[in-house]
Structure formats: structure tokens, C-alpha cells
Design a protein around this motif. Structure first.
Motif, PDB file in Angstrom:
ATOM      1  N   THR A  72      -2.738  -1.247  -9.035  1.00  0.00           N
ATOM      2  CA  THR A  72      -1.641  -0.485  -8.451  1.00  0.00           C
ATOM      3  C   THR A  72      -2.144   0.341  -7.270  1.00  0.00           C
ATOM      4  N   TRP A  73      -1.228   0.637  -6.348  1.00  0.00           N
ATOM      5  CA  TRP A  73      -1.507   1.492  -5.195  1.00  0.00           C
ATOM      6  C   TRP A  73      -0.838   2.845  -5.380  1.00  0.00           C
ATOM      7  N   THR A  74      -1.531   3.890  -4.928  1.00  0.00           N
ATOM      8  CA  THR A  74      -0.993   5.244  -4.927  1.00  0.00           C
ATOM      9  C   THR A  74      -1.277   5.873  -3.576  1.00  0.00           C
ATOM     10  N   PRO A  75      -0.298   6.517  -2.944  1.00  0.00           N
ATOM     11  CA  PRO A  75      -0.583   7.192  -1.668  1.00  0.00           C
ATOM     12  C   PRO A  75      -1.605   8.300  -1.864  1.00  0.00           C
ATOM     13  N   GLY A  76      -2.524   8.428  -0.908  1.00  0.00           N
ATOM     14  CA  GLY A  76      -3.470   9.532  -0.891  1.00  0.00           C
ATOM     15  C   GLY A  76      -3.038  10.566   0.131  1.00  0.00           C
ATOM     16  N   PRO A  77      -3.860  11.561   0.387  1.00  0.00           N
ATOM     17  CA  PRO A  77      -3.490  12.604   1.353  1.00  0.00           C
ATOM     18  C   PRO A  77      -3.593  12.108   2.783  1.00  0.00           C
ATOM     19  N   LYS A  78      -2.786  12.697   3.659  1.00  0.00           N
ATOM     20  CA  LYS A  78      -2.981  12.483   5.090  1.00  0.00           C
ATOM     21  C   LYS A  78      -4.218  13.254   5.539  1.00  0.00           C
TER      22      LYS A  78
ATOM     23  N   VAL B 275     -13.811   2.264   0.376  1.00  0.00           N
ATOM     24  CA  VAL B 275     -14.996   2.392  -0.473  1.00  0.00           C
ATOM     25  C   VAL B 275     -14.579   2.419  -1.943  1.00  0.00           C
ATOM     26  N   LEU B 276     -15.249   1.592  -2.750  1.00  0.00           N
ATOM     27  CA  LEU B 276     -15.039   1.557  -4.197  1.00  0.00           C
ATOM     28  C   LEU B 276     -15.838   2.671  -4.868  1.00  0.00           C
ATOM     29  N   ARG B 277     -15.199   3.364  -5.829  1.00  0.00           N
ATOM     30  CA  ARG B 277     -15.857   4.419  -6.600  1.00  0.00           C
ATOM     31  C   ARG B 277     -16.108   3.942  -8.028  1.00  0.00           C
ATOM     32  N   SER B 278     -16.853   4.742  -8.802  1.00  0.00           N
ATOM     33  CA  SER B 278     -17.280   4.302 -10.134  1.00  0.00           C
ATOM     34  C   SER B 278     -16.135   4.173 -11.127  1.00  0.00           C
ATOM     35  N   ASP B 279     -14.990   4.826 -10.868  1.00  0.00           N
ATOM     36  CA  ASP B 279     -13.843   4.709 -11.773  1.00  0.00           C
ATOM     37  C   ASP B 279     -12.988   3.488 -11.480  1.00  0.00           C
ATOM     38  N   GLY B 280     -13.438   2.642 -10.527  1.00  0.00           N
ATOM     39  CA  GLY B 280     -12.704   1.429 -10.204  1.00  0.00           C
ATOM     40  C   GLY B 280     -11.641   1.594  -9.149  1.00  0.00           C
ATOM     41  N   THR B 281     -11.506   2.807  -8.593  1.00  0.00           N
ATOM     42  CA  THR B 281     -10.536   3.019  -7.521  1.00  0.00           C
ATOM     43  C   THR B 281     -11.192   2.778  -6.161  1.00  0.00           C
TER      44      THR B 281
ATOM     45  N   GLY C 180      -3.681   9.981  10.337  1.00  0.00           N
ATOM     46  CA  GLY C 180      -4.035   8.851   9.501  1.00  0.00           C
ATOM     47  C   GLY C 180      -3.701   9.097   8.035  1.00  0.00           C
ATOM     48  N   LYS C 181      -3.173   8.088   7.391  1.00  0.00           N
ATOM     49  CA  LYS C 181      -2.845   8.158   5.972  1.00  0.00           C
ATOM     50  C   LYS C 181      -3.976   7.548   5.153  1.00  0.00           C
ATOM     51  N   THR C 182      -3.964   7.797   3.876  1.00  0.00           N
ATOM     52  CA  THR C 182      -4.918   7.196   2.956  1.00  0.00           C
ATOM     53  C   THR C 182      -4.166   6.666   1.746  1.00  0.00           C
ATOM     54  N   ALA C 183      -4.809   5.757   1.032  1.00  0.00           N
ATOM     55  CA  ALA C 183      -4.211   5.210  -0.182  1.00  0.00           C
ATOM     56  C   ALA C 183      -5.321   4.878  -1.171  1.00  0.00           C
ATOM     57  N   ILE C 184      -4.974   4.860  -2.444  1.00  0.00           N
ATOM     58  CA  ILE C 184      -5.940   4.576  -3.501  1.00  0.00           C
ATOM     59  C   ILE C 184      -5.472   3.351  -4.265  1.00  0.00           C
ATOM     60  N   TYR C 185      -6.370   2.344  -4.351  1.00  0.00           N
ATOM     61  CA  TYR C 185      -6.069   1.151  -5.129  1.00  0.00           C
ATOM     62  C   TYR C 185      -6.842   1.220  -6.437  1.00  0.00           C
ATOM     63  N   ASP C 186      -6.116   1.174  -7.557  1.00  0.00           N
ATOM     64  CA  ASP C 186      -6.739   1.131  -8.876  1.00  0.00           C
ATOM     65  C   ASP C 186      -7.000  -0.332  -9.213  1.00  0.00           C
ATOM     66  N   SER C 187      -8.263  -0.727  -9.162  1.00  0.00           N
ATOM     67  CA  SER C 187      -8.587  -2.147  -9.330  1.00  0.00           C
ATOM     68  C   SER C 187      -8.403  -2.632 -10.765  1.00  0.00           C
ATOM     69  N   TYR C 188      -8.322  -1.701 -11.726  1.00  0.00           N
ATOM     70  CA  TYR C 188      -8.083  -2.100 -13.109  1.00  0.00           C
ATOM     71  C   TYR C 188      -6.589  -2.201 -13.401  1.00  0.00           C
TER      72      TYR C 188
ATOM     73  N   THR D  42       0.824  -1.209   0.000  1.00  0.00           N
ATOM     74  CA  THR D  42       0.000   0.000   0.000  1.00  0.00           C
ATOM     75  C   THR D  42       0.862   1.265   0.000  1.00  0.00           C
ATOM     76  N   ILE D  43       2.152   1.089   0.052  1.00  0.00           N
ATOM     77  CA  ILE D  43       3.176   2.143   0.032  1.00  0.00           C
ATOM     78  C   ILE D  43       3.195   2.904   1.365  1.00  0.00           C
ATOM     79  N   VAL D  44       2.052   3.410   1.790  1.00  0.00           N
ATOM     80  CA  VAL D  44       1.968   4.026   3.111  1.00  0.00           C
ATOM     81  C   VAL D  44       1.291   3.036   4.060  1.00  0.00           C
ATOM     82  N   GLN D  45       1.604   3.140   5.329  1.00  0.00           N
ATOM     83  CA  GLN D  45       1.040   2.209   6.307  1.00  0.00           C
ATOM     84  C   GLN D  45      -0.351   2.672   6.728  1.00  0.00           C
ATOM     85  N   LEU D  46      -1.331   1.792   6.560  1.00  0.00           N
ATOM     86  CA  LEU D  46      -2.715   2.142   6.841  1.00  0.00           C
ATOM     87  C   LEU D  46      -3.216   1.602   8.177  1.00  0.00           C
ATOM     88  N   TRP D  47      -2.484   0.684   8.782  1.00  0.00           N
ATOM     89  CA  TRP D  47      -2.919   0.117  10.054  1.00  0.00           C
ATOM     90  C   TRP D  47      -2.126   0.735  11.197  1.00  0.00           C
TER      91      TRP D  47
END
Length: 557
Positions: A340-346, A309-315, A329-337, A284-289
Motif C-alpha cells: 500500500t501507498w501512504t502520502p508522506g510530508p511535503k 530508499v528501503l528501510r528495515s521495516d519494509g517501507t 516536493g511531495k513524498t510517499a511511503i510504500y509498505d512493501s509487505y 502513489t496518491i500524491v504526484q512524485l514526478w
């Protein structure tokens, strides 16, 4: 989270001999019951939303609040007839919220339904609406029928039949290991485990304190093992259904023997229902737990992971927890298509509060494709702050009246057929959030709305019919909490509106051919037309996660 620490150990002499209880007393998250259950708290609304500088609140209290619930409203589940079942916190009694004739839940009315089996009053449990329309409740971190104060991690379960209005006990998977729940007490645990309805409509249940999981045949009520090769115990993790039909989780690294404490792990996993096995989905690149690596480590870490939460663009927007005093707390975005993982904003500093995160808390998809979430400092300390994620920015939005006095673990969210979000917080104050919809949002709705291919043109009250089309299950499961609550609404509702009176009715849907999200495959469902449906010219729509199809004309006889 401070408090009692649950240690689940496989029964081996070596494991029991090596157990050091004092070192683990506070090392594990236990979702606390509210100190004063059922009390309605109404502090100044503007104090709760000062950070957003918004004067008009998007929140509306129910006009008929559930003051009859002795302990306050907790788990809320949308049934396939458009009504909402709400549990009295940690109690056996459940109550039905029925929208008024205009379809308004704010003006809805309450009726009591059958109570759960004697001896089973769960809190922080698995929950799902099955493809046949029944509601299943499994496990619980608490069983207040046994102990109203301390966690017990029960393996009990029950299914509610809305037609017969009764509950039937469910035996746990017989192959789940017997483990040591607390010193000297052994048994099976489902506890505060996660669950999901797979794309093919099968219910999948985790065991909180092992790597085990199971599939339920809802007709024969038999369990089958699944979930080989799980990297770590299921404890504190959530499951997110992906457009591929696979299931995503972020590992929480709970140190249940023989799994060691690993303070900086970032692994995620994918479950493939075709193989019945897990494999790594990458870092996940950043630690979420929450490992509390910077403020005491294993002895104080909660090991919590925020909702996803899954969004309509598949992330998938994944939220994280960090309960250290200076943590965020950190966030991350998983592109299900792209997989790949990308760090999101804190989570940002809000009104001087620096340690905002989600260590137990709700989030929900909105029909505008944003994600609404509830966060708070430390482990669920007040005040709570509400955010929206739009795919680019994390923005503070107004909170409900009680936000100033409660933490995120009190909250539960549910997507309503109206596109609004129902919010319960273990009090008698139930609120409804109305998302902001722009013209662009409404245009996007048309691209993700259900489409009806075939439906009857004449229906008779009390009869059952088949309807088919695409996107009947929406693009997301809807709301999420994680391991403690699941409120998925990825199933079709059928709404029939009389053209003369404009009165709204829902037929009960059941036996959906699929529960796949973000799917363009043709699916079908069955609908029982309500005996209370008004006769005459009407329009029929399929609704999924608050988004309705284009209407078709129907005559009701």
C-alpha cells in the motif's frame, strides 16, 4: 531542468513527421555538468546549516582530498574488498580510496587504477557491483570522450576487474531498439538509465528511452530481454529492490512518442523476476514526478522523480520533485509487505525557501534506519538542504561546506563499512557524514546485523574460504540517486581485525549466493584473505551496509 531536450522516438515515418522540436526544447530533464568542475568551494559552514541551529557538524572532510582529479569527484562505488572507487567527473580516470589501518576512510589514501576504455568517459550512467565482485558501468547521459558539453545518451559500457585491474568493453543488448537520439541521428540508447542487481545476483539494465530492459549473464556476457508490460518508458525512473525480490518503480510519464503527456499521473509498478513482467503497484496518491502542470506543463516539466530508499521495516521512502516556483516536493511511503501507498510530508519551507524538492539528487539509508537526503529549490538550484526521515518526521540536518553554493544534482552518497556516508559533489571536497546513533539504534542494529553460521577458524593469507550465515546483504540497497546513479552496497564484506595491533583488513568477497535484501534465508560468500593481512589471533566479522556481525575468533597464518 532547463537546457537541451532529448527526444527519443521509435523510427516510424509517422513519428518523425509529427515531431515538433521547438515545443520540446526544455521539456525534459538533463542533468547538467557543473559549470566550474573540480573547484573546491568552502563557504562558511554555519551558513549552510542555519536552519538546523546545530553548531557541531556531523561532516568530516577527508584528510587527503583528491586534488589530483581534474574535474572533481563524482561516482563513488564500494568494492567488495572495502575500498572505494571514485570517478573523476566525466573522465576516464578512476581512483581508489583505501582506509587506513584503523579502518578510517577520513584518513584514507588514494591510488590510481586503470582508466576506462578509450572513447568512453560517462556521466549520469548505470553502475553496480556484480555478485562476482566486478564493477559494471553502463550507458551515460554524457560521454565526455565524444562531447564534453552536450548530452549524447551513449549505449557503451565496461566492466572493471579489481583483481586484474583492467576494464573490458561491454556491448549493449543487441535487441534494444534503434531510435532517434537527436534530429537526424539514430542509434541505441542506454543513456541515464537505471539498473539493479536482482536477489538472485543477476544484473538488470534499463534502456532510458524505451520500455525495454535486459538481464546480463555475467559469465557468458550475453543479454536476455525482460520487463514485459512496462506502463511507460524507463526514462527518469529509479528501481528499488524489495524484500520480496521484486523491484519497485514510480512512473515518470516522460512523453516519448507514442506516450502522451499526462500531467497528473500517479502510477507505480512492480517487476516480478519470476515472470519477467511489470504490473501496477497502485497509485502513489500524491504526484512524485515533475510535470510542471502548474507553471507551463510539458514544455518546461523536467519529469524527474526523486530517490527512494528501503528501510528495515519494509517501507520505501520515496521523494518527489516539483520545480514550479511555488511548488514543493511531495513524498510517499510504500509498505512493501502490505503493498500500500501512504502520502508522506511535503518538503518544508526552510529559511524562506519555498520550492524545495529533489529533481535529481541523492539519498542514503543510515545504520540508525533513517534516510539522509539532499534537496534544493527548483531544478537543482542552490542552496541545498539536507533532511533525515525517521519513519515519522522529516527533519533538517546540517549540510556539508558546499551546500550553500550547489544544487542537489551535484551530490552522490555511498554507505561505507563504518556506517558513515561518503559524499561527493563534483568538486575535490569529499566529505563523510557520521550518523547519530542512540542506544535504541544500537539495539535495533543487533536485530538486523549479519549473523555468521559457519566460518573457518584458521585462515592463510592469500587463500580463499567460504562463509555462510543470514542477513549478509543487509536490509536495504543503501544509497540511491535514481536513473542517473546507482550506488548499491547490499553485499557482504569480510573484515578481519588483528587482536595484537588492532589493525583492520578486508578480504575480497565474491560469488555471493544471493543479493536479496532483508532476507533471513541462509546465504554464503567467498572471501580471499588479503596477502597483507597480519598473522596471529584475530576476529572476523561480516559487514553489510555499515553494520557488522558479532565477531568470531580466527587465527591468521
Amino acid at each position: 531542468m532547463q537546457g537541451i531536450f532529448k527526444i527519443c522516438l521509435v523510427m516510424t515515418a509517422a513519428a518523425i513527421a509529427s515531431l515538433a522540436w521547438p515545443n520540446h526544447a526544455d521539456a525534459r530533464g538533463v542533468r547538467a555538468l557543473p559549470a566550474a568542475r573540480g573547484a573546491v568551494r568552502q563557504p562558511n559552514v554555519q551558513a549552510a546549516v542555519s536552519a538546523s541551529k546545530v553548531l557541531t557538524s556531523p561532516w568530516s572532510p577527508l584528510n587527503n582530498q583528491p586534488t589530483f582529479m581534474a574535474s572533481g569527484a563524482s561516482t563513488a562505488m564500494l568494492l567488495t574488498d572495502g575500498t572505494v572507487l571514485v570517478q573523476d567527473t566525466c573522465a576516464t580516470d578512476w581512483w581508489r580510496l583505501t582506509p587506513d589501518q584503523s579502518g578510517s576512510y577520513v584518513n584514507g589514501t588514494w591510488t590510481q587504477v586503470a582508466s576506462m576504455p578509450i572513447g568512453y568517459a560517462p556521466f549520469s550512467n548505470s553502475a553496480a557491483v556484480l555478485a562476482d565482485g566486478r564493477l559494471i558501468i553502463e550507458g551515460g547521459e554524457y560521454n565526455c570522450a565524444v562531447d564534453p558539453v552536450n548530452p549524447v545518451w551513449t549505449a557503451l559500457g565496461a566492466i572493471y576487474d579489481p583483481v586484474a585491474n583492467n576494464w573490458t568493453p561491454v556491448a549493449p543488448p543487441p535487441f534494444f531498439d534503434v531510435i532517434e537520439i537527436v534530429p537526424g541521428i539514430f542509434g541505441q540508447t542506454i543513456g541515464d538509465a537505471q539498473s539493479v542487481i536482482l536477489a538472485n545476483g543477476t544484473y538488470m539494465q534499463a534502456d532510458c528511452c524505451t520500455t525495454q530492459s535486459a538481464l546480463l549473464d555475467a559469465k557468458s556476457m550475453t543479454w536476455t530481454p525482460t520487463g514485459r508490460n512496462k506502463f511507460d518508458p524507463n526514462d527518469e525512473e529509479g528501481w528499488t529492490l524489495l524484500p520480496s525480490g521484486e523491484v519497485l518503480t514510480v512512473d515518470a510519464y516522460v512523453p516519448i512518442a507514442p506516450f502522451p503527456y499526462e500531467p497528473k499521473g500517479t502510477n507505480s509498478e512492480i517487476y516480478n523476476p519470476r515472470t519477467g513482467a511489470w504490473k501496477s503497484a497502485g497509485s502513489t496518491i500524491v504526484q512524485l514526478w515533475d510535470s510542471a502542470a502548474a507553471c507551463g506543463g510539458e514544455n518546461v516539466g523536467t519529469f524527474e522523480v526523486g530517490p527512494a530508499v528501503l528501510r528495515s521495516d519494509g517501507t520505501v521512502f520515496y521523494t518527489g520533485s516539483d520545480t514550479c516556483p511555488n511548488g514543493r516536493g511531495k513524498t510517499a511511503i510504500y509498505d512493501s509487505y502490505a503493498r500500500t501507498w501512504t502520502p508522506g510530508p511535503k518538503f518544508p519551507v526552510v529559511d524562506g525557501v519555498t520550492d524545495i524538492n529533489i529533481a535529481d539528487g541523492p539519498a542514503s539509508w543510515e545504520p540508525n534506519d533513517k534516510v539522509l537526503m539532499m534537496a534544493s529549490p527548483g531544478y537543482s538550484n542552490p542552496p541545498s538542504t539536507f533532511f533525515e526521515w525517521d519513519g515519522h518526521d522529516l527533519t533538517v540536518v546540517p549540510g556539508p561546506p558546499n551546500a550553500a553554493t550547489e544544487g542537489s544534482s551535484n551530490g552522490n552518497m555511498l554507505v561505507l563499512p563504518t556506517g558513515q556516508i561518503l559524499f561527493t559533489d563534483l568538486t575535490n571536497d569529499v566529505e563523510i557524514y557520521t550518523p547519530t546513533m542512540t542506544e535504541r539504534d544500537e539495539q535495533n542494529e543487533r536485530h538486523i546485523a549479519p549473523v555468521i553460521f559457519s566460518a573457518p577458524r584458521v585462515v592463510k593469507r592469500g587463500d580463499s574460504y567460504e562463509i555462510s550465515g543470514i542477513r549478509f546483504n543487509g536490509v536495504s540497497q543503501g544509497a540511491a540517486f535514481g536513473d542517473d546513479e546507482q550506488m548499491a552496497t547490499n553485499f557482504p564484506l569480510v573484515r578481519i581485525t588483528n587482536l595484537v595491533t588492532s589493525h583492520v583488513f578486508y578480504g575480497r568477497t565474491h560469488d555471493h549466493s544471493s543479493m536479496a535484501v532483508a532476507s533471513h534465508a541462509e546465504v554464503s560468500t567467498h572471501v580471499d584473505v588479503s596477502t597483507e593481512q597480519e598473522p596471529g589471533p584475530s576476529i572476523l566479522q561480516v559487514v553489510a551496509n555499515g553494520i557488522a556481525s558479532e565477531p568470531v575468533f580466527v587465527i591468521v597464518r
